[in-house]
Write a protein that holds these residues in place. Structure first.
Motif, PDB file in Angstrom:
ATOM      1  N   ASP A 154       4.278 -12.056   3.575  1.00  0.00           N
ATOM      2  CA  ASP A 154       4.227 -11.371   2.279  1.00  0.00           C
ATOM      3  C   ASP A 154       3.000 -10.475   2.143  1.00  0.00           C
ATOM      4  N   LEU A 155       2.039 -10.608   3.058  1.00  0.00           N
ATOM      5  CA  LEU A 155       0.782  -9.874   2.896  1.00  0.00           C
ATOM      6  C   LEU A 155       0.922  -8.441   3.404  1.00  0.00           C
ATOM      7  N   ALA A 156       0.062  -7.575   2.861  1.00  0.00           N
ATOM      8  CA  ALA A 156       0.019  -6.189   3.341  1.00  0.00           C
ATOM      9  C   ALA A 156      -0.440  -6.182   4.795  1.00  0.00           C
ATOM     10  N   TYR A 157      -0.086  -5.110   5.520  1.00  0.00           N
ATOM     11  CA  TYR A 157      -0.401  -5.073   6.950  1.00  0.00           C
ATOM     12  C   TYR A 157      -1.900  -5.218   7.197  1.00  0.00           C
ATOM     13  N   GLY A 158      -2.687  -4.525   6.387  1.00  0.00           N
ATOM     14  CA  GLY A 158      -4.141  -4.620   6.545  1.00  0.00           C
ATOM     15  C   GLY A 158      -4.626  -6.052   6.391  1.00  0.00           C
ATOM     16  N   GLN A 159      -4.027  -6.774   5.448  1.00  0.00           N
ATOM     17  CA  GLN A 159      -4.423  -8.172   5.250  1.00  0.00           C
ATOM     18  C   GLN A 159      -3.999  -9.034   6.437  1.00  0.00           C
TER      19      GLN A 159
END
Ligand SMILES: Nc1ncnc2c1ncn2[C@@H]1O[C@H](COP(=O)(O)OP(=O)(O)O)[C@@H](O)[C@H]1O
Ligand SMILES: [Mg+2]
Lengths: 260, 327
Positions: A154-159
């Protein structure tokens, strides 16, 4: 110390490793020494053999010839996960995580593994209090505490890239090898990611593959340039950036990259 | 930080203990369904062993009846040889199946995907064939019978109505379910799911992936062996069918029906399967197998993640934010 490791040995010493894929000599007689506390960048055009070299160091690939020494011990024949247990930890260029797991559980798993507890069957992982405290500290230091319990998918790619770093930190490496840790994330975030890496304990030897010369100049104290599987140049970031051969390699293939 | 620490919730264990107690009290009310429910318990335990393999570790198997059969025959051999104490017999049989699993693990784990399926299938078929040929030992197609275990705990005789058998099976299932629950939440279970999701990443954490999977394989085999031994002891017979491909396929169907990856999937799947089979075979003695197939297909099409997955979806919207994949 059975095979003669000495105090002044390099944290990591790679001696003349080569590997061939079919007709392609992907890495060709490369050597590299990392003392404890190294901050070493590995750069080079696409296809230069950087990821392959990382695989040879960390044991996901076996060299056709050459040796890899970890703290003076020959680990050339040691498997990938066994090298991790000896303190040689890597991250991947393409994000490689546990999609259904939360960042917290992933980091807890890394800590449990490091502490030799990953085969325990009775106490829930989330009830190893000291592990949870440590995981919390790691996740806070990398700025993921707010999303610690969300599935990483569910996290953004950067995260997700930062979760990679958190997992590597949780293993408490002595030698940390990061393959393009900032690949695919916005420039502002990549600076932030490297600032996290600056918080690594001083004695950890860090080798990272990075394209952005801004980041290399800012965070690396030494640079190795690979091209066509060979070492093209070595030295301080400023020295390497001024090297005409290096500029040729970059301008010739990509027409971009080295101006800081 | 404190919100990262998981607090102990007693609601689930208490609810589960209540269900177990209610089931244990059933013989006081009626003894009509005990034999059937004993079958449910045996199948649930067998399915739980496959859930450990497939749902947790991500190892596929089309030959899991091998371990069920080894456990069943081992329990029968023991009783026939005069070792009639049931609990120790059960444990020994489970241990033998576990060792067999440990021995076969290197073969199965060398492969992956379809090849792995193929290896498990062949191992199962070879064992079935061996048992079929080894008449002197296994009774061949006639199977083994005519043994009787001594009373459970020296007190409760295996009776004609199946009261003891039922309570014994329920107890074994309850203990194994509790152990599975602990294992699943513990580092070991989490590591297995990590390996299923991304084995290379697990190796990058330092996990000896092959060794973990071999452990999981042996544990699963031991649990399947317990299920087989439980069947042998409660029915006082073992048929060659215990080792058959049909049984391997059946347990996979039951797991998918109940829900792979869910803690309750094996229990729900086994109950629905055995009860539906009983009901349909009474309703339509000729065509029940066809109806059963149709019913299973319908359920899986409506609920691709099994019945447990369907129930979780109904229940989840309100609980989702709080509990993540702890079901
Ligand atoms: N497993 C492999 N099999 C065959 N060729 C490969 C393999 N891995 C990498 N290569 C080739 O080796 C060369 C170096 O690749 P790589 O190490 O990924 O480069 P870099 O990371 O520097 O971009 C490329 O030409 C790539 O296509
Ligand atoms: Mg690369």
């Amino acid at each position: 110390m059975s095979d003669g490791a000495r105090l002044n040995d390099y944290a990591l010493s790679v001696e003349d490793v080569s590997i061939r894929f079919g007709a392609l000599q992907a890495v060709d007689g490369v050597s590299l020494q990392l003392p404890a506390g190294a901050r070493h960048a590995l750069i080079g055009p696409n296809g230069a053999g950087k990821s392959t070299f990382v695989g040879l160091i960390t044991g996901t690939l076996r060299p056709d010839s050459g040796r890899v020494l970890l703290g003076g011990h020959d680990v050339t024949r040691t498997g990938f996960s066994a090298r991790v247990r000896r303190g040689l930890v890597r991250s991947f260029q393409v994000t490689s995580l546990f999609a259904e797991m939360s960042a917290l559980d992933s980091v807890l798993l890394a800590i449990a593994e490091r502490e030799g507890r990953s085969a325990r069957m009775l106490r829930p992982l989330g009830r190893y209090g000291a592990f949870v405290d440590e995981a919390g500290e790691i996740l806070r230091s990398v700025g993921l505490i707010g999303v610690a319990k969300r599935p990483v998918s569910d996290l953004a790619y950067g995260q997700q890239r930062v979760v990679e770093i958190a997992l590597a930190l949780a293993a408490r490496p002595r030698v940390l090898v990061l393959d393009e840790p900032a690949a695919g994330i916005p420039a502002g975030e990549s600076t932030r990611l490297f600032e996290v890496l600056e918080g690594l304990p001083a004695e950890v030897a860090l080798l990272f593959v990075e394209h952005d010369m801004h980041l290399v100049r800012r965070f690396a104290r030494a640079v190795t340039v690979l091209a066509g599987g060979k070492v093209l140049a070595e030295g301080t970031p400023a020295h390497v950036a001024a090297d005409p051969a290096v500029q040729d390699a970059y301008l010739g293939r990509r027409g971009a990259g080295l101006h800081a | 930080m404190s919100d990262l620490h998981s607090s102990i919730s007693w609601r689930r264990p208490v609810a589960e203990a209540a269900v177990l107690a209610a089931l244990a009290a059933l013989p006081l009310v009626s003894q009509d369904y005990l034999l059937l429910l004993t079958q449910v318990a045996v199948l649930a335990l067998f399915t739980l062993s496959l859930e450990l393999l497939v749902g947790q570790a991500g190892i596929l198997s089309l030959g899991h009846a091998a371990f069920f059969g080894i456990g069943a025959y081992a329990a029968a051999f023991l009783a026939l040889a005069g070792w009639e104490e049931p609990i120790s017999g059960l444990l020994i049989a489970g241990g033998i199946a576990g060792l067999a699993g440990l021995a076969m693990a290197p073969l199965v784990l060398r492969a992956s995907g379809l090849t792995q399926l193929m290896v498990t299938l062949c191992l199962g078929l070879m064992l079935h064939e061996a048992a079929s040929r080894g008449r002197d030992w296994t009774g061949g197609d006639d199977g083994l019978s005519g043994f009787l275990n001594s009373p459970v705990l020296g007190l409760f005789e295996f009776d004609l109505f199946g009261v003891t058998g039922y309570l014994y099976a329920l107890a074994v299932l309850g203990i194994c379910f509790a152990a599975f629950t602990l294992m699943r939440a513990a580092p070991f279970g989490t590591a297995l799911r990590g390996i299923r999701q991304n084995p290379v990443r697990m190796a990058a954490l330092g996990t000896p992936v092959g060794a973990r999977l071999a452990q999981a394989y042996a544990l699963s085999a031991a649990m399947a062996g317990l299920a087989g031994a439980l069947m042998a002891e409660t029915t006082q017979s073992v048929a060659l069918e215990a080792l058959s491909f049909q049984r391997s396929a059946e347990v996979l169907i039951v797991l998918i029906l109940g829900g792979v990856g869910s803690r309750y999937g094996a229990l729900i799947g086994a109950a629905v399967y055995v009860l539906a089979r009983d009901w349909l075979s009474a309703l339509s003695p000729e065509y029940w197998l066809g109806w059963l197939g149709l019913l299973m297909m319908a359920v899986v099409l409506v609920a691709p993640r099994g019945i447990a997955g369907l129930l979780a979806r109904v229940r989840l919207p309100r609980a989702r934010a709080k509990t993540e994949d702890r079901a």
